[in-house]
Design a protein around this motif. Sequence first.
Motif, PDB file in Angstrom:
ATOM      1  N   SER A  50       4.384   3.341  14.686  1.00 37.15           N
ATOM      2  CA  SER A  50       4.448   1.918  14.924  1.00 37.15           C
ATOM      3  C   SER A  50       3.285   1.421  14.060  1.00 37.15           C
ATOM      4  CB  SER A  50       4.633   1.528  16.421  1.00 37.15           C
ATOM      5  OG  SER A  50       5.724   1.911  16.832  1.00 37.15           O
ATOM      6  N   PHE A  51       3.282   0.787  12.931  1.00 35.22           N
ATOM      7  CA  PHE A  51       2.244   0.499  12.221  1.00 35.22           C
ATOM      8  C   PHE A  51       2.002  -1.130  12.476  1.00 35.22           C
ATOM      9  CE2 PHE A  51       3.283   3.951   9.685  1.00 35.22           C
ATOM     10  CZ  PHE A  51       2.242   4.566   8.971  1.00 35.22           C
ATOM     11  N   LYS A  52       0.473  -1.481  12.594  1.00 35.21           N
ATOM     12  CA  LYS A  52       0.345  -2.872  12.726  1.00 35.21           C
ATOM     13  C   LYS A  52       0.851  -3.651  11.686  1.00 35.21           C
ATOM     14  CE  LYS A  52      -3.791  -2.496  15.355  1.00 35.21           C
ATOM     15  NZ  LYS A  52      -5.496  -2.726  15.520  1.00 35.21           N
ATOM     16  N   THR A  53       0.799  -3.131  10.624  1.00 36.95           N
ATOM     17  CA  THR A  53       1.255  -3.943   9.189  1.00 36.95           C
ATOM     18  C   THR A  53       1.939  -2.807   8.473  1.00 36.95           C
ATOM     19  OG1 THR A  53       1.061  -5.502   7.573  1.00 36.95           O
ATOM     20  CG2 THR A  53      -1.065  -4.148   7.889  1.00 36.95           C
ATOM     21  N   GLU A  54       2.911  -2.978   7.797  1.00 37.95           N
ATOM     22  CA  GLU A  54       3.559  -2.145   6.581  1.00 37.95           C
ATOM     23  C   GLU A  54       3.035  -2.661   5.246  1.00 37.95           C
ATOM     24  OE1 GLU A  54       7.676  -1.440   7.490  1.00 37.95           O
ATOM     25  OE2 GLU A  54       7.081  -0.831   9.561  1.00 37.95           O
ATOM     26  N   GLU A  55       2.362  -3.620   4.964  1.00 37.01           N
ATOM     27  CA  GLU A  55       1.980  -4.174   3.762  1.00 37.01           C
ATOM     28  C   GLU A  55       0.629  -4.865   4.071  1.00 37.01           C
ATOM     29  OE1 GLU A  55       4.575  -6.303   0.660  1.00 37.01           O
ATOM     30  OE2 GLU A  55       3.507  -7.912   1.557  1.00 37.01           O
ATOM     31  N   ILE A  56      -0.119  -4.426   2.738  1.00 34.25           N
ATOM     32  CA  ILE A  56      -1.428  -4.919   2.782  1.00 34.25           C
ATOM     33  C   ILE A  56      -1.313  -5.859   1.351  1.00 34.25           C
ATOM     34  CG2 ILE A  56      -3.756  -4.500   2.627  1.00 34.25           C
ATOM     35  CD1 ILE A  56      -3.649  -1.949   4.197  1.00 34.25           C
ATOM     36  N   ARG A 110      -8.382   0.265   1.643  1.00 33.43           N
ATOM     37  CA  ARG A 110      -7.922  -0.361   2.769  1.00 33.43           C
ATOM     38  C   ARG A 110      -7.545   0.461   3.966  1.00 33.43           C
ATOM     39  NH1 ARG A 110     -10.093  -3.526  -0.010  1.00 33.43           N
ATOM     40  NH2 ARG A 110      -9.470  -5.406  -0.791  1.00 33.43           N
ATOM     41  N   THR A 111      -7.085   0.080   5.014  1.00 38.64           N
ATOM     42  CA  THR A 111      -6.615   0.974   6.290  1.00 38.64           C
ATOM     43  C   THR A 111      -5.082   0.378   6.814  1.00 38.64           C
ATOM     44  OG1 THR A 111      -8.880   1.441   6.616  1.00 38.64           O
ATOM     45  CG2 THR A 111      -7.283   2.015   8.304  1.00 38.64           C
ATOM     46  N   PHE A 112      -4.402   1.226   6.787  1.00 42.44           N
ATOM     47  CA  PHE A 112      -3.184   0.898   7.914  1.00 42.44           C
ATOM     48  C   PHE A 112      -3.373   1.810   8.999  1.00 42.44           C
ATOM     49  CE2 PHE A 112      -1.272   0.984   3.391  1.00 42.44           C
ATOM     50  CZ  PHE A 112      -0.508  -0.093   3.546  1.00 42.44           C
ATOM     51  N   THR A 113      -3.304   1.005  10.036  1.00 41.12           N
ATOM     52  CA  THR A 113      -3.349   1.682  11.517  1.00 41.12           C
ATOM     53  C   THR A 113      -2.097   1.773  12.070  1.00 41.12           C
ATOM     54  OG1 THR A 113      -5.572   0.436  11.661  1.00 41.12           O
ATOM     55  CG2 THR A 113      -4.512   1.220  13.550  1.00 41.12           C
ATOM     56  N   ILE A 167      -4.464   5.832   8.153  1.00 41.71           N
ATOM     57  CA  ILE A 167      -4.217   6.163   7.069  1.00 41.71           C
ATOM     58  C   ILE A 167      -5.064   5.100   5.898  1.00 41.71           C
ATOM     59  CG2 ILE A 167      -2.436   6.566   4.920  1.00 41.71           C
ATOM     60  CD1 ILE A 167      -0.293   6.864   7.304  1.00 41.71           C
ATOM     61  N   LYS A 168      -5.867   5.833   5.208  1.00 40.24           N
ATOM     62  CA  LYS A 168      -6.767   4.868   4.277  1.00 40.24           C
ATOM     63  C   LYS A 168      -6.170   5.059   2.942  1.00 40.24           C
ATOM     64  CE  LYS A 168     -11.280   5.477   6.907  1.00 40.24           C
ATOM     65  NZ  LYS A 168     -11.312   4.105   7.146  1.00 40.24           N
ATOM     66  N   VAL A 169      -6.102   3.974   2.112  1.00 40.75           N
ATOM     67  CA  VAL A 169      -5.498   3.947   0.961  1.00 40.75           C
ATOM     68  C   VAL A 169      -6.738   3.291  -0.087  1.00 40.75           C
ATOM     69  CG1 VAL A 169      -3.910   2.939  -0.711  1.00 40.75           C
ATOM     70  CG2 VAL A 169      -3.194   3.597   1.739  1.00 40.75           C
ATOM     71  N   LYS A 170      -6.708   4.024  -1.061  1.00 36.89           N
ATOM     72  CA  LYS A 170      -7.922   3.489  -2.167  1.00 36.89           C
ATOM     73  C   LYS A 170      -7.065   3.226  -3.671  1.00 36.89           C
ATOM     74  CE  LYS A 170     -12.388   4.146  -3.848  1.00 36.89           C
ATOM     75  NZ  LYS A 170     -13.592   4.884  -4.047  1.00 36.89           N
ATOM     76  N   TYR A 171      -7.120   2.035  -3.914  1.00 33.52           N
ATOM     77  CA  TYR A 171      -6.492   1.496  -5.261  1.00 33.52           C
ATOM     78  C   TYR A 171      -7.565   1.555  -6.165  1.00 33.52           C
ATOM     79  CZ  TYR A 171      -3.970  -1.032  -8.731  1.00 33.52           C
ATOM     80  OH  TYR A 171      -3.622  -1.470  -9.941  1.00 33.52           O
ATOM     81  N   ALA A 172      -7.167   1.911  -7.361  1.00 32.45           N
ATOM     82  CA  ALA A 172      -8.259   1.607  -8.340  1.00 32.45           C
ATOM     83  C   ALA A 172      -8.263   0.645  -9.116  1.00 32.45           C
ATOM     84  CB  ALA A 172      -7.663   2.810  -9.445  1.00 32.45           C
ATOM     85  N   THR A 173      -9.209  -0.160  -8.724  1.00 34.89           N
ATOM     86  CA  THR A 173      -9.449  -1.701  -9.032  1.00 34.89           C
ATOM     87  C   THR A 173     -10.295  -1.705 -10.452  1.00 34.89           C
ATOM     88  OG1 THR A 173     -11.612  -1.730  -7.915  1.00 34.89           O
ATOM     89  CG2 THR A 173      -9.627  -2.217  -6.479  1.00 34.89           C
ATOM     90  N   ASN A 174     -10.410  -0.508 -11.131  1.00 33.99           N
ATOM     91  CA  ASN A 174     -10.628  -0.656 -12.857  1.00 33.99           C
ATOM     92  C   ASN A 174      -9.587  -1.211 -13.505  1.00 33.99           C
ATOM     93  OD1 ASN A 174      -9.469   1.686 -12.398  1.00 33.99           O
ATOM     94  ND2 ASN A 174     -10.555   2.703 -13.972  1.00 33.99           N
ATOM     95  N   ILE A 219       1.442  -1.858  -0.819  1.00 36.83           N
ATOM     96  CA  ILE A 219      -0.089  -2.521  -1.066  1.00 36.83           C
ATOM     97  C   ILE A 219       0.293  -3.413  -2.432  1.00 36.83           C
ATOM     98  CG2 ILE A 219      -1.679  -0.803  -0.208  1.00 36.83           C
ATOM     99  CD1 ILE A 219      -2.149   0.077  -2.908  1.00 36.83           C
ATOM    100  N   LYS A 220      -0.426  -4.552  -2.463  1.00 42.58           N
ATOM    101  CA  LYS A 220      -0.119  -5.327  -3.612  1.00 42.58           C
ATOM    102  C   LYS A 220      -1.270  -6.565  -3.731  1.00 42.58           C
ATOM    103  CE  LYS A 220       2.239  -9.218  -1.197  1.00 42.58           C
ATOM    104  NZ  LYS A 220       3.491 -10.085  -1.208  1.00 42.58           N
ATOM    105  N   GLY A 221      -1.654  -7.074  -4.929  1.00 43.09           N
ATOM    106  CA  GLY A 221      -2.738  -7.734  -5.224  1.00 43.09           C
ATOM    107  C   GLY A 221      -2.875  -8.026  -6.462  1.00 43.09           C
ATOM    108  N   GLU A 222      -3.916  -8.536  -7.130  1.00 43.79           N
ATOM    109  CA  GLU A 222      -4.234  -8.790  -8.366  1.00 43.79           C
ATOM    110  C   GLU A 222      -5.764  -8.381  -8.716  1.00 43.79           C
ATOM    111  OE1 GLU A 222      -3.892 -12.270 -11.920  1.00 43.79           O
ATOM    112  OE2 GLU A 222      -3.317 -12.814  -9.858  1.00 43.79           O
TER     113      GLU A 222
END
Length: 145
Positions: free
Chosen positions: A42-48, A61-64, A102-109, A133-136
Amino acid sequence: MEFSMNTLQLVKSKFLLIICLFAYATSFSQELTPNANAGILSFKTEEINYGKIQQNENGERTFTFTNTGKSPIAISTIKTSCGCTVPAYSKIPVLPGETSEIKVKYATNRIGAFSKTITVISNASESNKTLRIKGEVLNLEVAQN
């Protein structure tokens, strides 16, 4: 006599086919039956949503999640949609009622919009759980203006 022997052989082969189909159908239906005693992720959120971030900014970022089921959950592996997303998680089973991350690291380069998936594979009731995960990522020069 030959006609009755062929008929008997045909009946036997049809009977064998029906038994094989029945065995296949029942084994398949057992796989689809959820285990009432399984662990539940049971995730607090399934999308960051990272929103708009600067190039080379911290991409971690962290999924709890909490195990709201009746059995321990062991994560066997986590797959990501690309090598630009790296997960980190505990190999220790999560007992019922316990919380983990679950920690997730996106390559922001990498400049530009992104949308990635993270698939958690475990022994939980939903054996393949998809997170997003999504963003810009903005160019440093654009972000400073």
